[in-house]
Design a protein around this motif. Structure first.
Motif, PDB file in Angstrom:
ATOM      1  N   LEU A 197      -4.353  -7.608   5.487  1.00 46.86           N
ATOM      2  CA  LEU A 197      -4.318  -8.369   4.239  1.00 46.86           C
ATOM      3  C   LEU A 197      -3.083  -9.266   4.159  1.00 46.86           C
ATOM      4  O   LEU A 197      -3.170 -10.428   3.783  1.00 46.86           O
ATOM      5  CB  LEU A 197      -4.365  -7.428   3.032  1.00 46.86           C
ATOM      6  CG  LEU A 197      -5.715  -6.789   2.742  1.00 46.86           C
ATOM      7  CD1 LEU A 197      -5.552  -5.622   1.786  1.00 46.86           C
ATOM      8  CD2 LEU A 197      -6.678  -7.817   2.194  1.00 46.86           C
TER       9      LEU A 197
ATOM     10  N   LEU B  51      -8.551 -11.519   7.510  1.00 43.47           N
ATOM     11  CA  LEU B  51      -9.578 -10.884   6.690  1.00 43.47           C
ATOM     12  C   LEU B  51     -10.784 -10.413   7.491  1.00 43.47           C
ATOM     13  O   LEU B  51     -11.559  -9.593   7.012  1.00 43.47           O
ATOM     14  CB  LEU B  51     -10.018 -11.845   5.587  1.00 43.47           C
ATOM     15  CG  LEU B  51      -8.893 -12.350   4.672  1.00 43.47           C
ATOM     16  CD1 LEU B  51      -9.443 -13.294   3.617  1.00 43.47           C
ATOM     17  CD2 LEU B  51      -8.145 -11.198   4.037  1.00 43.47           C
TER      18      LEU B  51
ATOM     19  N   LEU C 183      -5.969  -7.113  -1.963  1.00 41.36           N
ATOM     20  CA  LEU C 183      -7.334  -7.607  -1.776  1.00 41.36           C
ATOM     21  C   LEU C 183      -7.750  -8.511  -2.938  1.00 41.36           C
ATOM     22  O   LEU C 183      -8.361  -9.564  -2.720  1.00 41.36           O
ATOM     23  CB  LEU C 183      -8.307  -6.429  -1.632  1.00 41.36           C
ATOM     24  CG  LEU C 183      -9.744  -6.771  -1.291  1.00 41.36           C
ATOM     25  CD1 LEU C 183      -9.828  -7.559   0.005  1.00 41.36           C
ATOM     26  CD2 LEU C 183     -10.570  -5.502  -1.185  1.00 41.36           C
TER      27      LEU C 183
ATOM     28  N   ALA D 267      -6.090 -11.810  -2.428  1.00 41.75           N
ATOM     29  CA  ALA D 267      -6.751 -12.572  -1.363  1.00 41.75           C
ATOM     30  C   ALA D 267      -8.043 -13.201  -1.875  1.00 41.75           C
ATOM     31  O   ALA D 267      -8.327 -14.371  -1.589  1.00 41.75           O
ATOM     32  CB  ALA D 267      -7.037 -11.668  -0.162  1.00 41.75           C
TER      33      ALA D 267
END
Length: 119
Positions: A24, A29, A71, A74
């Motif tokens: 991450l 990814l 996450l 992202a």
């Protein structure tokens, strides 16, 4: 991974969460999908363990929370890039302007878009 003790499962999950965090943070990814399958398998085995105490999972719970925040960030970044790219495509197609009466008019762009480089 057959007949592992709960502590072995927790240790495996702990190291897997470290790998996930590294992926991450580095933006890799593509590594996340296989890690997700491994995490689900370990968590399923932990859920079937009857003699598991909450205190033994506190450390990995912190890592799970940390990775979830990464996450989410992202995903927010991916959404922002997608929105920006959609906006750029829309701008390339033409220009929207409003007249004095507030009516929207589109002026289509002609030709192929070019990129000017300046020093």
């Amino acid at each position: 991974m057959t007949d592992q003790t709960p502590q072995q499962l927790i240790d495996e999950l702990d190291s897997l969460l470290d790998v996930e965090r590294a992926a991450l943070v580095s933006g890799d990814l593509q590594k996340l999908e296989p890690l997700l399958a491994q995490k689900e398998m370990i968590i399923t085995k932990l859920n079937m363990t009857a003699d598991l105490e909450r205190e033994t999972l506190e450390h990995v719970q912190g890592k799970v929370s940390r990775n979830q925040i990464l996450l989410d960030s992202a995903m927010e970044g991916i959404r922002a890039v997608a929105a920006r790219m959609a906006e750029l495509r829309r701008v390339r197609k033409g220009l929207d302007v409003y007249d004095q009466a507030g009516r929207k008019t589109r002026f289509a762009t002609s030709g192929t878009p070019s990129l000017e480089k300046r020093a």
